[in-house]
Scaffold this active site. Structure first.
Site, PDB file in Angstrom:
ATOM      1  N   HIS A  99       0.806  -1.226   0.000  1.00  0.00           N
ATOM      2  CA  HIS A  99       0.000   0.000   0.000  1.00  0.00           C
ATOM      3  C   HIS A  99       0.839   1.275   0.000  1.00  0.00           C
ATOM      4  CE1 HIS A  99      -4.487   0.931   0.970  1.00  0.00           C
ATOM      5  NE2 HIS A  99      -4.028   1.656  -0.028  1.00  0.00           N
ATOM      6  N   ASP A 126     -10.027  -0.394   3.536  1.00  0.00           N
ATOM      7  CA  ASP A 126      -8.868  -0.923   4.247  1.00  0.00           C
ATOM      8  C   ASP A 126      -9.244  -1.240   5.691  1.00  0.00           C
ATOM      9  OD1 ASP A 126      -6.218  -1.342   5.252  1.00  0.00           O
ATOM     10  OD2 ASP A 126      -5.423   0.134   3.847  1.00  0.00           O
ATOM     11  N   HIS A 128      -7.035  -0.795   7.913  1.00  0.00           N
ATOM     12  CA  HIS A 128      -6.170   0.153   8.627  1.00  0.00           C
ATOM     13  C   HIS A 128      -6.369   1.556   8.047  1.00  0.00           C
ATOM     14  CE1 HIS A 128      -4.266  -3.851   8.442  1.00  0.00           C
ATOM     15  NE2 HIS A 128      -3.949  -3.625   9.708  1.00  0.00           N
ATOM     16  N   ASP A 130      -3.910   3.894   7.859  1.00  0.00           N
ATOM     17  CA  ASP A 130      -2.703   4.290   7.117  1.00  0.00           C
ATOM     18  C   ASP A 130      -2.452   5.792   7.194  1.00  0.00           C
ATOM     19  OD1 ASP A 130      -2.404   1.637   6.469  1.00  0.00           O
ATOM     20  OD2 ASP A 130      -3.248   1.824   4.467  1.00  0.00           O
ATOM     21  N   HIS A 143       3.989   1.297   4.474  1.00  0.00           N
ATOM     22  CA  HIS A 143       2.667   1.054   3.892  1.00  0.00           C
ATOM     23  C   HIS A 143       1.556   1.523   4.825  1.00  0.00           C
ATOM     24  CE1 HIS A 143       1.978  -3.344   5.574  1.00  0.00           C
ATOM     25  NE2 HIS A 143       2.379  -2.503   6.505  1.00  0.00           N
ATOM     26  N   ASP A 228      -7.483  -2.263  -0.630  1.00  0.00           N
ATOM     27  CA  ASP A 228      -6.517  -3.133   0.029  1.00  0.00           C
ATOM     28  C   ASP A 228      -7.148  -4.509   0.195  1.00  0.00           C
ATOM     29  OD1 ASP A 228      -4.960  -4.451   2.165  1.00  0.00           O
ATOM     30  OD2 ASP A 228      -4.074  -2.485   2.549  1.00  0.00           O
ATOM     31  N   ASP A 230      -6.855  -6.459   2.551  1.00  0.00           N
ATOM     32  CA  ASP A 230      -7.339  -6.697   3.916  1.00  0.00           C
ATOM     33  C   ASP A 230      -8.626  -5.946   4.251  1.00  0.00           C
ATOM     34  OD1 ASP A 230      -6.650  -4.089   4.842  1.00  0.00           O
ATOM     35  OD2 ASP A 230      -4.708  -4.760   5.576  1.00  0.00           O
ATOM     36  N   GLU A 273      -1.620  -4.764  -1.822  1.00  0.00           N
ATOM     37  CA  GLU A 273      -1.303  -5.693  -0.722  1.00  0.00           C
ATOM     38  C   GLU A 273      -1.533  -7.165  -1.056  1.00  0.00           C
ATOM     39  OE1 GLU A 273       0.370  -5.254   1.992  1.00  0.00           O
ATOM     40  OE2 GLU A 273       0.434  -3.069   2.147  1.00  0.00           O
TER      41      GLU A 273
END
Length: 309
Positions: A99, A126, A128, A130, A143, A228, A230, A273
């Site tokens: 990412h 995502d 997260h 980030d 990332h 992403d 995830d 990712e």
């Protein structure tokens, strides 16, 4: 859907974290048939191959625990230019790569939007947020910093200056379920729209997304979508080094992509990712290809929409 000129850009970025494998992502997407899926929808697709990072020198002001900052800075410069150039001729799809590639893709998209006099918006799908800087990340993995960088947070020594920071209110994060204390405190002090999985459980995924897309449309904005692996629950998409249980289902993810398509707002897309080394017979790569196809027009049944009726 109106046919588009779609430009596939391989970004085998593997410097944003210390777990290797994302450099194989672009070819996994190609093997899973991304270009063919988009051409089947009537789009004109070109594949520019894989980029390489510009040479960069480590900056002594960068914290010593940060992993591979010079290489990531080189990727950021390369990707920012590639994004700005590609947006002048079509809709770029960045095939990641981890990412950290979005430090460059989003910055380049914002530069292009500024040339056109349009506001840049970002939809971040995502687990997260980030939103770290090199100084706040405990892991040292870059990332986890793209939204920090493109909003103009300080501390990115040795990286290209951000010419056109994305306003906080122009960012929406969907799918959050892993945010550490420092990041949470910083995020809560911003105007970023962020929605964790509890909000999605309580309201559904369409309500917060629909409100954001309405805002982008009202402002005449350009929309960069960053997906992403995830974002998805790892039971559907295991090929990522940052798995967090409790993510979006396949149906929720497709609904997001279908709503993006219906809006007609997306101008660029990241697929990030994917670590094929962790995949199960290409299952995650195929899921990501299917989601990209949904964002670009794949339907079970066509239906009239505000954008295309």
């Amino acid at each position: 859907m109106t046919p588009k000129d779609i430009i596939l850009i391989g970004a085998p970025v593997d410097s944003g974290k210390d777990r290797r494998g994302c450099l194989m992502g672009p070819d996994a997407y190609r093997t899973a048939g991304l270009a063919e899926a988009l051409m089947d929808l009537g789009h004109r697709v070109s594949d520019t191959g894989n980029l390489t990072p510009q040479p960069a020198t480590p900056d002594p002001a960068m914290p010593p625990h940060v992993y591979a900052p010079a290489q990531t800075a080189g990727w950021t410069a390369t990707l920012a230019k590639a994004a700005q150039d590609a947006l002048a001729t079509g809709l770029p799809v960045f095939l990641g790569g981890d990412h950290s590639l979005s430090l460059g893709s989003v910055a380049g998209a914002a530069n292009h939007a500024a040339v056109l006099g349009r506001p840049q918006f970002v939809l971040w799908l995502d687990a997260h947020s980030d939103f770290h800087t090199p100084q706040t990340t405990a892991s040292g993995n870059l990332h986890g910093t793209p939204l920090g960088y493109v909003t103009g947070r300080a501390g990115f020594h040795g990286f290209p200056p951000v010419a056109h920071p994305v306003p906080e209110q122009n960012i929406c994060i969907l799918g959050l379920r892993s945010v550490d204390a420092a990041e949470r405190e910083a995020l809560q002090a911003t105007q970023i729209r962020y929605h964790d999985m509890r909000v999605i459980d309580e309201q559904g995924i369409s309500r917060p997304l629909g409100a954001f897309l309405d805002h982008v449309a009202a402002e005449g904005g350009a929309l960069h979508v960053s997906l992403d692996v995830d974002f998805l629950d790892p039971s559907f998409a295991p090929a990522v080094g940052t798995t967090v249980p409790g993510g979006a289902t396949i149906r929720e993810a497709h609904l997001v992509m279908e709503m993006i398509c219906d809006s007609g707002l997306m101008t660029s897309l990241d697929l990030v990712e994917l670590n094929p080394f962790l995949d199960d017979r290409g299952r995650t790569a195929q899921v990501m290809v299917d989601l990209a196809a949904s964002a670009l027009g794949r339907r079970v049944f066509d239906r009239p929409t505000l954008a295309y009726s």
